[in-house]
Every structure is written in structure tokens, then in C-alpha cells.
Design an enzyme around this catalytic site. Structure first.
Site, mmCIF file in Angstrom:
data_model
loop_
_atom_site.group_PDB
_atom_site.id
_atom_site.type_symbol
_atom_site.label_atom_id
_atom_site.label_comp_id
_atom_site.label_asym_id
_atom_site.label_seq_id
_atom_site.Cartn_x
_atom_site.Cartn_y
_atom_site.Cartn_z
ATOM 1 N N TYR A 3 0.834 -1.360 0.025
ATOM 2 C CA TYR A 3 -0.050 0.107 -0.049
ATOM 3 C C TYR A 3 0.922 1.104 0.121
ATOM 4 C CZ TYR A 3 -3.683 3.328 1.408
ATOM 5 O OH TYR A 3 -4.226 4.331 1.780
ATOM 6 N N SER A 36 2.444 1.785 -3.298
ATOM 7 C CA SER A 36 1.586 2.177 -4.250
ATOM 8 C C SER A 36 1.194 3.821 -4.297
ATOM 9 C CB SER A 36 0.414 1.353 -4.386
ATOM 10 O OG SER A 36 -0.455 1.606 -3.147
#
Length: 274
Positions: free
Chosen positions: A161, A164
Site C-alpha cells: 500500500y 503504491s
């Protein structure tokens, strides 16, 4: 006249959290909104809430998997029949429960996270630009949801996460530079952890994990989705016409606060170097 009167807007991840609150605000401000999410039932439930709160809302729904370019292309093509994209809010994203550190994050979770959180933003940005050009727009706003973890390290391991969202931030900055002369603005929303189903599901009943999050807030609380939606409304509107390429941080001061394991100090530690 509303702040988005007559503007055609796409919101991904619109069935809940920031996406739903933003849809409600956009509708109240006169925007024509296409709500997109991967779940049809969730979209219908969200649309019912929008209609309840804004009875005259000009809002439709479309099931969209943002990790598939064909889905994004079809969604934008649908909005082309309205006159082309004016506002694109690339908000869809995931934070998987199995996301961990470099050792324990499964490769399939890494790939899934990048496909939705990064490729989804790329596809959305790409097709928004193509639509704006097709309809000879001389201005347009694209808002991409990043995160404060793109700016500071996460208090708990969530490597896929975090990576990203760092990619979203970098991509947004470059797109802002590339398309500025066309009148297309790109900004990244950087929320702190919010009181949304996504975070609450991830935290679960793990009190230690929850505490590791909460102690970093000077306000002593998580943010609310509506507080992010209000920032998105500003970035979507002409009021932000000279705001481009920003890391638009809405975090209650979290990234500016010195913290200890017990939380933000009310007084500076006595041994803190001056």
C-alpha cells in the site's frame, strides 16, 4: 449556481468512504456525477443514499474495475455522451489485510495492490486526458487519492500500500507538469488514516495496531471522510484554478507532529535539543 454546475465528473471507489461523501458534495454543487465501483449492489445502495440526501442529484452509476483499462475506457466513453470529462477523481484503492513488510507480504497481494492503486490511477488519468482533448476542454481537474504514507513512513507494516501511494504521488506530479499548458490540473489528495470501513476492517480488533495509529494525531482522533471530500470539492472547482501538482495534505497535523509511543506531547520533552 453551484461550484460544479454543469461539470461532468467521474468518481471511482464511489460506493463508500471518501468517494461517497464526495459524490454527495458534488451533486449538491450541481455536478453531473458518474459513480463507479466494482460492486453493483454497493453502488445501488450508495446511489439510494445520494438520492435521499440530494433528491435532484444528476447522478448515475457504472460498475468499473479500475485495474482493467477496458473498464476505464468504457466508463469514460459513457461520460463522453454527456460532453466529456471535466473532473476525474481517481479514488478507488485497496489496503489488503495480508499486506505486511518486505518479508511477509505475498507477491499476489503486492501485484493486486499495484494493479488497483497504481494502474487504476494511470488508466483513469490517461482516459480523462483523452476525453478532455476530444471535447476541446481548455481546463479540467484530475484528483488522485494518495496518502500521508507517501510522505512519511507507516506506523504499521503495509509495504504494498505504501509503495503504491508513493507511486501515485510521483505520477501525479509528473502529469501536472506534462499537461499544465493544456489547462489540465493534477493534484494528489493525501489523507491521514480515516474513520472509514476500509481502515476499520484492516484494524479489526487489534488494539495494539489501532493504538499505533491513533497516537500520531494531535487532534486525538481519526479524520472523517467528509473532511477529505471537502478538500476534493475545492480541487475540483475553479476556485483552485492555480493549484497544480500539489501533495494536498489533509491530516489534522499528523505529518507535522512530533510523537512518542504515548502520543503527541503537550509539552516539549525536557531533553529535546534546542
Amino acid at each position: 449556481m453551484g461550484r460544479l454546475e454543469g461539470k461532468n465528473c467521474i468518481i471511482t471507489g464511489a460506493a463508500g468512504g471518501i468517494g461517497l461523501e464526495t459524490t454527495i458534495l458534488f451533486a449538491r454543487e450541481g455536478g453531473n456525477v458518474l459513480m463507479c465501483d466494482i460492486s453493483g449492489p454497493a453502488l445501488e445502495k450508495a446511489l439510494a443514499k445520494v438520492k435521499e440526501l440530494v433528491p435532484d442529484a444528476k447522478v448515475e452509476t457504472k460498475i468499473t474495475d479500475v485495474s482493467k483499462e477496458s473498464d476505464i475506457a468504457a466508463t469514460v466513453a459513457y461520460l463522453d455522451s454527456w460532453g466529456g470529462v471535466d473532473v476525474m477523481f481517481n479514488n478507488a484503492g485497496i489496503m489488503h489485510a495480508d499486506d505486511a513488510d518486505a518479508v511477509d507480504t505475498p507477491e499476489k497481494i503486492w501485484d493486486l495492490t499495484q494493479a488497483i492503486n497504481v494502474k487504476g490511477v494511470w488508466f483513469g488519468s490517461k482516459h480523462a486526458v483523452l476525453s478532455m482533448r476530444k471535447h476541446n476542454k481548455n481546463k479540467g481537474s484530475v484528483i488522485n487519492t494518495a496518502s500521508v504514507v507517501a510522505l512519511v513512513g507507516s506506523a504499521t507494516p503495509q509495504l504494498a500500500y505504501t509503495a503504491s501511494k508513493g507511486a501515485v504521488l510521483a505520477m501525479t506530479r509528473e502529469l501536472a507538469m506534462v499537461h499544465a499548458r493544456e489547462g489540465f490540473r493534477f493534484n494528489a489528495l493525501c489523507p491521514a488514516p480515516l474513520n472509514t470501513p476500509l481502515l476499520q476492517d484492516w484494524l479489526g480488533d487489534d488494539a495494539a495496531k489501532r493504538h499505533r495509529r491513533e497516537v500520531h494525531f494531535p487532534t486525538g482522533r481519526f479524520g472523517e471522510a467528509i473532511e477529505q471530500a471537502q478538500a476534493v470539492l475545492f480541487l475540483a472547482s475553479d476556485e483552485s484554478s492555480f493549484v497544480n501538482g500539489t501533495d494536498f495534505v489533509v491530516d489534522g497535523g499528523m505529518t507535522r507532529c512530533y510523537t512518542t509511543p504515548e502520543g503527541p506531547p503537550t509539552q516539549p520533552p525536557k531533553n529535546l535539543a534546542r
